[in-house]
Design a protein around this motif. Structure first.
Motif, PDB file in Angstrom:
ATOM      1  N   VAL A   1      -1.006   2.106  12.722  1.00 57.14           N
ATOM      2  CA  VAL A   1      -1.806   1.285  11.802  1.00 57.14           C
ATOM      3  C   VAL A   1      -1.917   1.908  10.412  1.00 57.14           C
ATOM      4  CG1 VAL A   1      -3.135   0.296  13.686  1.00 57.14           C
ATOM      5  CG2 VAL A   1      -4.016   2.321  12.512  1.00 57.14           C
ATOM      6  N   GLY A   2      -1.164   2.964  10.152  1.00 54.00           N
ATOM      7  CA  GLY A   2      -1.126   3.533   8.808  1.00 54.00           C
ATOM      8  C   GLY A   2      -2.168   4.598   8.530  1.00 54.00           C
ATOM      9  N   LEU A   3      -2.690   5.238   9.571  1.00 54.93           N
ATOM     10  CA  LEU A   3      -3.639   6.327   9.390  1.00 54.93           C
ATOM     11  C   LEU A   3      -2.964   7.661   9.689  1.00 54.93           C
ATOM     12  CD1 LEU A   3      -6.757   4.789  11.186  1.00 54.93           C
ATOM     13  CD2 LEU A   3      -6.465   5.070   8.725  1.00 54.93           C
ATOM     14  N   ASN A   4      -3.490   8.724   9.105  1.00 54.01           N
ATOM     15  CA  ASN A   4      -2.945  10.058   9.332  1.00 54.01           C
ATOM     16  C   ASN A   4      -3.401  10.562  10.704  1.00 54.01           C
ATOM     17  OD1 ASN A   4      -2.194  12.757   9.324  1.00 54.01           O
ATOM     18  ND2 ASN A   4      -2.760  13.064   7.170  1.00 54.01           N
ATOM     19  N   PRO A   5      -2.473  10.814  11.643  1.00 51.75           N
ATOM     20  CA  PRO A   5      -2.867  11.291  12.979  1.00 51.75           C
ATOM     21  C   PRO A   5      -3.643  12.597  12.949  1.00 51.75           C
ATOM     22  CG  PRO A   5      -0.548  10.626  12.943  1.00 51.75           C
ATOM     23  CD  PRO A   5      -1.019  10.651  11.518  1.00 51.75           C
ATOM     24  N   GLU A   6      -3.477  13.370  11.881  1.00 53.26           N
ATOM     25  CA  GLU A   6      -4.185  14.649  11.790  1.00 53.26           C
ATOM     26  C   GLU A   6      -5.686  14.463  11.564  1.00 53.26           C
ATOM     27  OE1 GLU A   6      -2.329  16.986   8.804  1.00 53.26           O
ATOM     28  OE2 GLU A   6      -0.375  17.070   9.814  1.00 53.26           O
ATOM     29  N   HIS A   7      -6.083  13.225  11.216  1.00 56.06           N
ATOM     30  CA  HIS A   7      -7.499  12.947  10.990  1.00 56.06           C
ATOM     31  C   HIS A   7      -8.213  12.501  12.267  1.00 56.06           C
ATOM     32  CE1 HIS A   7      -6.359  12.069   6.516  1.00 56.06           C
ATOM     33  NE2 HIS A   7      -6.342  13.364   6.815  1.00 56.06           N
ATOM     34  N   TYR A   8      -7.643  12.859  13.390  1.00 56.22           N
ATOM     35  CA  TYR A   8      -8.148  12.498  14.715  1.00 56.22           C
ATOM     36  C   TYR A   8      -9.611  12.902  14.910  1.00 56.22           C
ATOM     37  CZ  TYR A   8      -8.336  12.942  19.870  1.00 56.22           C
ATOM     38  OH  TYR A   8      -8.679  12.857  21.189  1.00 56.22           O
ATOM     39  N   ASN A   9     -10.010  14.052  14.356  1.00 57.64           N
ATOM     40  CA  ASN A   9     -11.359  14.581  14.604  1.00 57.64           C
ATOM     41  C   ASN A   9     -12.361  14.249  13.502  1.00 57.64           C
ATOM     42  OD1 ASN A   9     -11.166  15.870  17.165  1.00 57.64           O
ATOM     43  ND2 ASN A   9      -9.911  17.477  16.234  1.00 57.64           N
ATOM     44  N   ARG A  10     -11.993  13.393  12.582  1.00 56.91           N
ATOM     45  CA  ARG A  10     -12.936  13.026  11.516  1.00 56.91           C
ATOM     46  C   ARG A  10     -13.912  11.949  11.993  1.00 56.91           C
ATOM     47  NH1 ARG A  10      -9.779  12.810   5.680  1.00 56.91           N
ATOM     48  NH2 ARG A  10      -9.079  14.993   5.667  1.00 56.91           N
ATOM     49  N   PHE A  11     -15.030  11.860  11.265  1.00 52.51           N
ATOM     50  CA  PHE A  11     -16.027  10.834  11.552  1.00 52.51           C
ATOM     51  C   PHE A  11     -15.751   9.594  10.695  1.00 52.51           C
ATOM     52  CE2 PHE A  11     -18.198  14.745  12.847  1.00 52.51           C
ATOM     53  CZ  PHE A  11     -18.749  14.359  14.064  1.00 52.51           C
ATOM     54  N   PRO A  12     -16.239   8.411  11.115  1.00 51.02           N
ATOM     55  CA  PRO A  12     -15.993   7.185  10.336  1.00 51.02           C
ATOM     56  C   PRO A  12     -16.433   7.271   8.884  1.00 51.02           C
ATOM     57  CG  PRO A  12     -16.823   6.624  12.515  1.00 51.02           C
ATOM     58  CD  PRO A  12     -16.896   8.123  12.395  1.00 51.02           C
ATOM     59  N   ALA A  13     -17.497   8.020   8.592  1.00 52.81           N
ATOM     60  CA  ALA A  13     -17.993   8.116   7.225  1.00 52.81           C
ATOM     61  C   ALA A  13     -16.987   8.765   6.280  1.00 52.81           C
ATOM     62  CB  ALA A  13     -19.300   8.897   7.198  1.00 52.81           C
ATOM     63  N   GLU A  14     -15.999   9.442   6.828  1.00 60.76           N
ATOM     64  CA  GLU A  14     -14.995  10.115   6.010  1.00 60.76           C
ATOM     65  C   GLU A  14     -13.820   9.192   5.658  1.00 60.76           C
ATOM     66  OE1 GLU A  14     -14.288  14.378   7.248  1.00 60.76           O
ATOM     67  OE2 GLU A  14     -15.398  13.664   8.999  1.00 60.76           O
ATOM     68  N   PHE A  15     -13.917   7.927   6.060  1.00 70.09           N
ATOM     69  CA  PHE A  15     -12.855   6.963   5.795  1.00 70.09           C
ATOM     70  C   PHE A  15     -13.374   5.855   4.898  1.00 70.09           C
ATOM     71  CE2 PHE A  15     -11.713   9.003   9.748  1.00 70.09           C
ATOM     72  CZ  PHE A  15     -10.332   9.123   9.681  1.00 70.09           C
ATOM     73  N   SER A  16     -12.464   5.219   4.160  1.00 63.14           N
ATOM     74  CA  SER A  16     -12.822   4.066   3.332  1.00 63.14           C
ATOM     75  C   SER A  16     -12.991   2.828   4.216  1.00 63.14           C
ATOM     76  CB  SER A  16     -11.735   3.813   2.286  1.00 63.14           C
ATOM     77  OG  SER A  16     -10.537   3.396   2.929  1.00 63.14           O
ATOM     78  N   GLY A  17     -13.442   1.723   3.599  1.00 58.94           N
ATOM     79  CA  GLY A  17     -13.631   0.490   4.356  1.00 58.94           C
ATOM     80  C   GLY A  17     -12.346  -0.018   4.977  1.00 58.94           C
ATOM     81  N   GLY A  18     -11.261  -0.017   4.193  1.00 58.80           N
ATOM     82  CA  GLY A  18      -9.981  -0.462   4.722  1.00 58.80           C
ATOM     83  C   GLY A  18      -9.481   0.430   5.845  1.00 58.80           C
ATOM     84  N   GLN A  19      -9.678   1.726   5.711  1.00 56.60           N
ATOM     85  CA  GLN A  19      -9.267   2.655   6.763  1.00 56.60           C
ATOM     86  C   GLN A  19     -10.103   2.450   8.020  1.00 56.60           C
ATOM     87  OE1 GLN A  19      -9.746   6.297   4.470  1.00 56.60           O
ATOM     88  NE2 GLN A  19      -7.520   6.585   4.393  1.00 56.60           N
ATOM     89  N   ARG A  20     -11.381   2.155   7.858  1.00 59.27           N
ATOM     90  CA  ARG A  20     -12.228   1.899   9.028  1.00 59.27           C
ATOM     91  C   ARG A  20     -11.770   0.653   9.765  1.00 59.27           C
ATOM     92  NH1 ARG A  20     -18.492   3.435   7.396  1.00 59.27           N
ATOM     93  NH2 ARG A  20     -17.980   5.035   5.866  1.00 59.27           N
ATOM     94  N   GLN A  21     -11.347  -0.362   9.006  1.00 63.16           N
ATOM     95  CA  GLN A  21     -10.868  -1.560   9.688  1.00 63.16           C
ATOM     96  C   GLN A  21      -9.564  -1.269  10.419  1.00 63.16           C
ATOM     97  OE1 GLN A  21     -12.136  -3.864  11.124  1.00 63.16           O
ATOM     98  NE2 GLN A  21     -12.520  -5.488   9.640  1.00 63.16           N
ATOM     99  N   ARG A  22      -8.752  -0.382   9.886  1.00 63.62           N
ATOM    100  CA  ARG A  22      -7.533   0.037  10.584  1.00 63.62           C
ATOM    101  C   ARG A  22      -7.890   0.767  11.885  1.00 63.62           C
ATOM    102  NH1 ARG A  22      -2.697   0.302   7.196  1.00 63.62           N
ATOM    103  NH2 ARG A  22      -3.193  -0.523   5.131  1.00 63.62           N
ATOM    104  N   ILE A  23      -8.979   1.502  11.871  1.00 65.36           N
ATOM    105  CA  ILE A  23      -9.452   2.153  13.103  1.00 65.36           C
ATOM    106  C   ILE A  23      -9.802   1.086  14.144  1.00 65.36           C
ATOM    107  CG2 ILE A  23     -11.296   3.573  14.106  1.00 65.36           C
ATOM    108  CD1 ILE A  23     -11.421   5.017  11.344  1.00 65.36           C
TER     109      ILE A  23
END
Length: 353
Positions: A143-165
């Motif tokens: 979905v276009g996210l960095n797999p290395e960000h596996y351990n991040r919290f939702p607050a560390e992502f933008s709105g578009g990235q959260r929707q990709r989650i």
């Protein structure tokens, strides 16, 4: 996007009423909210069915009924020919997923992204440990996210990235149907384009079937094979996307298209807006006959007393169904109004994801 006649989901006379109760110790039902009131609809395998209508028309409630989040009051929902009833089985839960409207409220802020996307694997017991982590990271990359960000919290992502989650979570169990409940309405326009293109690419790659709910008519036209128009709990019109936008038959559909945003300012100035009089009636006490008759410019006495059937009207294709006693005729469309509607036929300029 492929389109076949094979119905993946079929709704037969589906009702969803919410009781209104009064009292402290002994609650008494004093009324009902008629959120969905006798809907017949089908979703074909491999297509995108767009559902449009004003706020409060029952779109989201219908979506939650289809996914089994709301038990239905009456009717049948068939998935691959099987009646799922009000107790969907485990396999149905795997085959049907949902992408929610709010990318901020639909993700638990106290949990890491890897855990959120990996929940379906835990719930259905399909993967654990290192295998689960590998699958989650594959989904993130898909979905276009960095797999290395596996351990991040939702607050560390933008709105578009959260929707990709949210999209990654929905894809985890390889579903057959994904219900998208206004998935881009909370995002900026440029981010909307990226998420829409992502959904289209995933559909082509994975053979997905979508129900796409939105207010933006140009977006619905861009993503949908067929479109259903809802008003006050009922389907007013359903047809192939191009057919419905070029030749709307229901007065409500006609009014929606006249109010749709148009990129060309000259076309916007030239078109005739259809202004509906009055507010949407209360779903607690819906009008008799045709639900739209109190606001319809074509309403007659028949509309007050008789509920119109959702059928193909004379001269329409077999799959262009309209619930109206006096549908809009081709001659009623003014040339300048038609020119404005045609602006919606061009695919919006959407940057790639």
């Amino acid at each position: 996007m492929s389109q076949s006649g094979d119905a993946l989901v079929k709704l037969e006379g589906v009702y969803k009423h919410f009781p209104i109760k009064q009292g402290i110790f002994f609650k008494k039902e004093i009324g009902r909210v008629h959120a969905v009131d006798g809907v017949d609809l089908e979703v074909r395998r491999g297509e995108t069915l767009g559902i449009v209508g004003e706020s409060g028309c029952g779109k989201s409630t219908l979506a939650r009924c289809i996914t089994g989040l709301h038990p239905i009051t009456k009717g049948r929902i068939l998935f691959e020919g099987q009646d799922i009833g009000n107790k969907p089985g485990k396999q149905f839960r795997r085959d049907v997923q949902m992408i929610f409207q709010d990318p901020y409220g639909s993700l638990n802020p106290r949990r890491r992204v890897g855990s959120i996307i990996g929940d379906p694997f835990d719930i259905h017991g399909t993967a654990s440990g290192a295998e689960r982590k590998r699958r989650v990271q594959e989904l993130m990359e898909l979905v276009g996210l960095n797999p290395e960000h596996y351990n991040r919290f939702p607050a560390e992502f933008s709105g578009g990235q959260r929707q990709r989650i949210g999209v990654a979570r929905a894809l985890a169990l390889k579903p057959k149907l994904i219900v998208c409940d206004e998935p881009v309405s909370a995002l900026d326009v440029s981010i909307q384009a990226q998420v829409i293109n992502l959904l289209k690419d995933l559909q082509d790659e994975l053979g997905l079937t979508y129900i796409f709910i939105a207010h933006d008519l140009s977006v619905v036209r861009y993503v949908s094979n067929r479109v259903a128009v809802m008003y006050l709990g009922k389907i007013g019109e359903t047809a192939d996307g191009e057919e419905l936008y070029e030749r709307p038959r229901h007065p409500y559909t006609n009014a929606l298209l006249s109010a749709a945003s148009v990129a060309d300012p000259d076309a916007a100035e030239q078109r005739d807006r259809i202004v509906l009089i009055g507010d949407v009636p209360s779903p607690i006490n819906p009008p008799s006959g045709c639900r739209f008759h109190p606001r319809c410019p074509k309403a007659q006495e028949t509309c007050v007393g008789e509920v119109p059937e959702l059928i193909a009207r004379p001269g329409d294709p077999a799959d262009h169904l309209t619930a109206c006693h006096f549908p809009v005729e081709a001659g009623e469309h003014l040339a300048r109004e038609t020119a404005a509607i045609e602006q919606l036929s061009t695919e919006p300029t959407l940057p790639s994801a």
